[in-house]
Design a protein around this motif. Structure first.
Motif, PDB file in Angstrom:
ATOM      1  N   ILE A 226      13.208   8.660  17.761  1.00  0.00           N
ATOM      2  CA  ILE A 226      12.382   7.503  18.253  1.00  0.00           C
ATOM      3  C   ILE A 226      11.155   7.066  16.961  1.00  0.00           C
ATOM      4  O   ILE A 226      11.036   6.027  16.466  1.00  0.00           O
ATOM      5  CB  ILE A 226      11.258   7.862  19.345  1.00  0.00           C
ATOM      6  CG1 ILE A 226      12.192   7.648  20.819  1.00  0.00           C
ATOM      7  CG2 ILE A 226      10.174   6.809  19.310  1.00  0.00           C
ATOM      8  CD1 ILE A 226      11.617   8.569  21.933  1.00  0.00           C
ATOM      9  N   ALA A 227      10.897   8.339  16.022  1.00  0.00           N
ATOM     10  CA  ALA A 227       9.940   8.042  15.116  1.00  0.00           C
ATOM     11  C   ALA A 227      10.924   7.258  14.148  1.00  0.00           C
ATOM     12  O   ALA A 227      10.395   6.121  13.424  1.00  0.00           O
ATOM     13  CB  ALA A 227       9.688   9.304  14.362  1.00  0.00           C
ATOM     14  N   LYS A 228      12.118   7.335  13.829  1.00  0.00           N
ATOM     15  CA  LYS A 228      12.867   6.871  12.893  1.00  0.00           C
ATOM     16  C   LYS A 228      13.439   5.325  13.448  1.00  0.00           C
ATOM     17  O   LYS A 228      13.337   4.329  12.541  1.00  0.00           O
ATOM     18  CB  LYS A 228      14.374   7.588  12.728  1.00  0.00           C
ATOM     19  CG  LYS A 228      14.054   8.977  11.921  1.00  0.00           C
ATOM     20  CD  LYS A 228      15.487   9.581  11.812  1.00  0.00           C
ATOM     21  CE  LYS A 228      15.451  10.782  11.334  1.00  0.00           C
ATOM     22  NZ  LYS A 228      16.803  11.756  11.343  1.00  0.00           N
ATOM     23  N   PHE A 229      13.380   5.157  14.597  1.00  0.00           N
ATOM     24  CA  PHE A 229      13.631   3.915  15.249  1.00  0.00           C
ATOM     25  C   PHE A 229      12.544   2.952  14.913  1.00  0.00           C
ATOM     26  O   PHE A 229      12.751   1.846  14.585  1.00  0.00           O
ATOM     27  CB  PHE A 229      13.964   4.019  16.688  1.00  0.00           C
ATOM     28  CG  PHE A 229      14.244   2.592  17.670  1.00  0.00           C
ATOM     29  CD1 PHE A 229      15.563   2.470  17.670  1.00  0.00           C
ATOM     30  CD2 PHE A 229      13.136   2.123  18.047  1.00  0.00           C
ATOM     31  CE1 PHE A 229      15.803   1.331  18.501  1.00  0.00           C
ATOM     32  CE2 PHE A 229      13.481   1.168  18.934  1.00  0.00           C
ATOM     33  CZ  PHE A 229      14.867   0.419  18.873  1.00  0.00           C
ATOM     34  N   ARG A 230      11.224   3.406  15.275  1.00  0.00           N
ATOM     35  CA  ARG A 230      10.079   2.760  15.001  1.00  0.00           C
ATOM     36  C   ARG A 230       9.985   2.269  13.295  1.00  0.00           C
ATOM     37  O   ARG A 230       9.722   1.108  13.095  1.00  0.00           O
ATOM     38  CB  ARG A 230       8.880   3.503  15.284  1.00  0.00           C
ATOM     39  CG  ARG A 230       8.670   3.804  16.845  1.00  0.00           C
ATOM     40  CD  ARG A 230       7.543   4.858  17.169  1.00  0.00           C
ATOM     41  NE  ARG A 230       6.298   4.657  16.412  1.00  0.00           N
ATOM     42  CZ  ARG A 230       5.473   3.955  17.063  1.00  0.00           C
ATOM     43  NH1 ARG A 230       5.612   3.511  18.371  1.00  0.00           N
ATOM     44  NH2 ARG A 230       4.240   3.865  16.539  1.00  0.00           N
ATOM     45  N   ALA A 231      10.356   3.103  12.514  1.00  0.00           N
ATOM     46  CA  ALA A 231      10.311   2.950  11.326  1.00  0.00           C
ATOM     47  C   ALA A 231      11.345   1.788  10.680  1.00  0.00           C
ATOM     48  O   ALA A 231      11.190   1.035   9.927  1.00  0.00           O
ATOM     49  CB  ALA A 231      10.773   4.319  10.345  1.00  0.00           C
ATOM     50  N   VAL A 232      12.540   1.800  11.392  1.00  0.00           N
ATOM     51  CA  VAL A 232      13.515   0.894  11.434  1.00  0.00           C
ATOM     52  C   VAL A 232      13.103  -0.595  11.534  1.00  0.00           C
ATOM     53  O   VAL A 232      13.253  -1.540  10.870  1.00  0.00           O
ATOM     54  CB  VAL A 232      15.005   1.080  11.928  1.00  0.00           C
ATOM     55  CG1 VAL A 232      15.786  -0.203  11.868  1.00  0.00           C
ATOM     56  CG2 VAL A 232      15.746   2.101  11.182  1.00  0.00           C
ATOM     57  N   ALA A 233      12.453  -0.542  13.024  1.00  0.00           N
ATOM     58  CA  ALA A 233      11.730  -1.684  13.306  1.00  0.00           C
ATOM     59  C   ALA A 233      10.812  -2.396  12.352  1.00  0.00           C
ATOM     60  O   ALA A 233      10.553  -3.531  11.879  1.00  0.00           O
ATOM     61  CB  ALA A 233      11.020  -1.616  14.643  1.00  0.00           C
TER      62      ALA A 233
END
Length: 319
Positions: free
Chosen positions: A225-232
């Motif tokens: 989830i942390a990586k997902f937020r960073a991608v967004a």
């Protein structure tokens, strides 16, 4: 819905010298493979590509490594598929009931094939490459992945995958990110309950299996989830300073499979907050609006996923 082994049997005849590569590629299953290759890679697969791949040469027709060495096991899989077909179809119908009516599922054909991807689902068919070792070692994995690919078939009827060659602007890349999070997330989610009930929650043999290992590990999914937020966040920043095409490809298709794993976690939380009716509503949303709608779907359950960039980017079109 049915399982059809004719493409697998045709390919075995081709390997035995009784049929041509051109005949293989005219089968409905391989016509779907050609369509997928055109949309995903901009490649028009030809008979020479298949002949080259079987001969061990470099080819855009992938998924055929060691095919002759595995031939006895692939041949046995054809019999296993015929014996298991009824159970696989029943599992598909049960698992996909949350997102589709029986009448929507009835026309789908599931094809065991040889070569190409672990699985694809489009144009009314699901095609799964039985040259993949996890299927040969544990045919139950074929059944679980068939559910995944049939979910793609249903999704793609109303929201077909855009050609990657046509994705150019930062907004279009985010629209694709949103669509993939919905499409791949639901495809990972639909066999989840069955996998949990049967103790088939992943493994390390392939990233597809690792999806469920991550989903079964709270620390693992939190890291994703942390990586997902960073991608967004990077996609939002790219509206002001566009990235290169290679950078966008890495963000959306990187090895962490964020749209698959976080996408499934999002659907789990939608189900927890609103039940199957909420899952169905979320499945039917337009792909480019999906991530922007999370706050309205299950705000309290999405606090660690929702970030301002998702609403900012919502609604961008593919073209």
């Amino acid at each position: 819905m049915r399982v059809d082994t004719s493409a697998l049997e045709l390919f075995l005849e081709y390997l035995d010298g009784g049929r041509t590569a051109a005949a293989v590629l005219e089968h409905p299953a391989y016509r779907a493979v050609k369509l997928h290759a055109r949309h995903a890679y901009g490649v028009d697969l030809e008979p020479r590509h298949l002949d080259a791949a079987v001969g061990g040469e470099e080819s855009p027709f992938y998924g055929l490594a060691m095919v002759r060495e595995r031939l006895p096991r692939i041949s046995r899989f054809a019999a296993v598929a015929r014996e298991s077909a009824r159970g696989w179809v029943e599992d598909c119908l049960d698992s996909l009931a949350a997102i589709a009516a029986p009448t929507e599922l009835a026309p789908i054909v599931i094809y065991p094939i040889v070569g190409y991807d672990v699985g694809i689902g489009l144009a009314g068919v699901a095609c799964l490459n039985v040259n993949w070792p996890p299927y040969l070692g544990d045919p139950a994995q074929f059944g679980y992945t068939a559910i995944h690919e049939c979910c793609h078939v249903v999704y793609g009827r109303t929201r077909p995958m855009p050609s990657l060659a046509e994705i150019r602007t930062p907004g279009q890349w985010f629209a694709l990110f949103s669509r993939m999070t919905q499409d791949e997330g639901f495809a990972v989610y639909t066999p989840l309950r069955l996998r949990m009930a049967r103790g088939a929650m992943g493994g390390s043999a392939h990233p597809v299996l690792a999806d469920y290992t991550v989903l079964d590990d709270p620390a693992g999914i939190a890291a994703h989830i942390a990586k997902f937020r960073a991608v967004a966040g990077r996609l939002a920043a790219s509206l002001r300073a566009p990235l290169t095409r290679d950078e966008y490809i890495e963000l959306l298709f990187g090895p962490d499979r964020l749209t698959y794993r976080v996408g499934c976690e999002i659907v789990r939380r939608i189900e927890s907050a609103g039940g199957e009716a909420a899952v169905r509503r979320a499945f039917l949303l337009p792909g480019e609006e999906y991530l922007g709608a999370l706050e309205g779907m299950a705000r309290d359950d999405m606090e660690d996923i929702i970030i301002p960039e998702l609403a900012l980017l919502s609604g961008h079109k593919y073209a």
